[in-house]
Design a protein around this motif. Sequence first.
Motif, PDB file in Angstrom:
ATOM      1  N   PHE A  11       0.836  -1.276  -0.053  1.00 49.42           N
ATOM      2  CA  PHE A  11      -0.080   0.091   0.254  1.00 49.42           C
ATOM      3  C   PHE A  11       0.908   1.231  -0.077  1.00 49.42           C
ATOM      4  N   ALA A  12       0.412   2.403  -0.085  1.00 47.94           N
ATOM      5  CA  ALA A  12       1.303   3.616  -0.150  1.00 47.94           C
ATOM      6  C   ALA A  12       1.785   3.719   1.330  1.00 47.94           C
ATOM      7  N   GLN A  13       3.321   3.624   1.104  1.00 45.29           N
ATOM      8  CA  GLN A  13       4.037   3.761   2.173  1.00 45.29           C
ATOM      9  C   GLN A  13       3.895   2.525   3.404  1.00 45.29           C
ATOM     10  N   LYS A  14       3.259   1.539   2.892  1.00 44.75           N
ATOM     11  CA  LYS A  14       3.186   0.466   3.849  1.00 44.75           C
ATOM     12  C   LYS A  14       3.200  -0.891   3.007  1.00 44.75           C
ATOM     13  N   VAL A  15       3.522  -1.864   3.827  1.00 46.18           N
ATOM     14  CA  VAL A  15       3.915  -3.204   3.188  1.00 46.18           C
ATOM     15  C   VAL A  15       3.335  -4.073   4.112  1.00 46.18           C
ATOM     16  N   VAL A  16       2.412  -4.947   3.968  1.00 53.20           N
ATOM     17  CA  VAL A  16       1.716  -6.046   5.007  1.00 53.20           C
ATOM     18  C   VAL A  16       2.494  -7.442   4.485  1.00 53.20           C
ATOM     19  N   VAL A  17       3.093  -8.178   5.368  1.00 58.87           N
ATOM     20  CA  VAL A  17       3.417  -9.609   4.879  1.00 58.87           C
ATOM     21  C   VAL A  17       2.612 -10.428   5.629  1.00 58.87           C
ATOM     22  N   ILE A  18       2.018 -11.664   5.049  1.00 58.04           N
ATOM     23  CA  ILE A  18       1.011 -12.348   5.599  1.00 58.04           C
ATOM     24  C   ILE A  18       1.728 -13.793   5.162  1.00 58.04           C
ATOM     25  N   SER A  19       1.791 -14.600   6.499  1.00 56.58           N
ATOM     26  CA  SER A  19       2.465 -15.948   6.344  1.00 56.58           C
ATOM     27  C   SER A  19       1.762 -16.717   7.286  1.00 56.58           C
TER      28      SER A  19
END
Length: 104
Positions: free
Chosen positions: A86-94
């Motif tokens: 996302f703008a200025q954000k990263v979400v990593v899902i595991s």
Amino acid sequence: MSKSIIFALTAGMASVAVNAQQCPGEFHAVPLHERASVCHSFNSDTPASMSYHAPLSPADTVTFYKSALGEPEQESLQKGRTVLQFAQKVVVISADAAAARSTF
């Protein structure tokens, strides 16, 4: 149903100090699921990161973040993890088992 581990990152990683804490409702404008647990903040100043567990499947976690933050600018699969940018954000899902074998 498997649990997910979510890594909410803003603007990359820096040298880190891990702090276990009570889970907040959000972290640097990235919402955490209401049932978040086992929260670990790796850095409180930006760039910052936090990981937490949630009793959701990875697919349900992706749905949660898309509902909360809108459609990501980019979505990819990297090393078995879903990465939402996302703008200025990263979400990593595991998935829980895969994250337990990972090092960050």
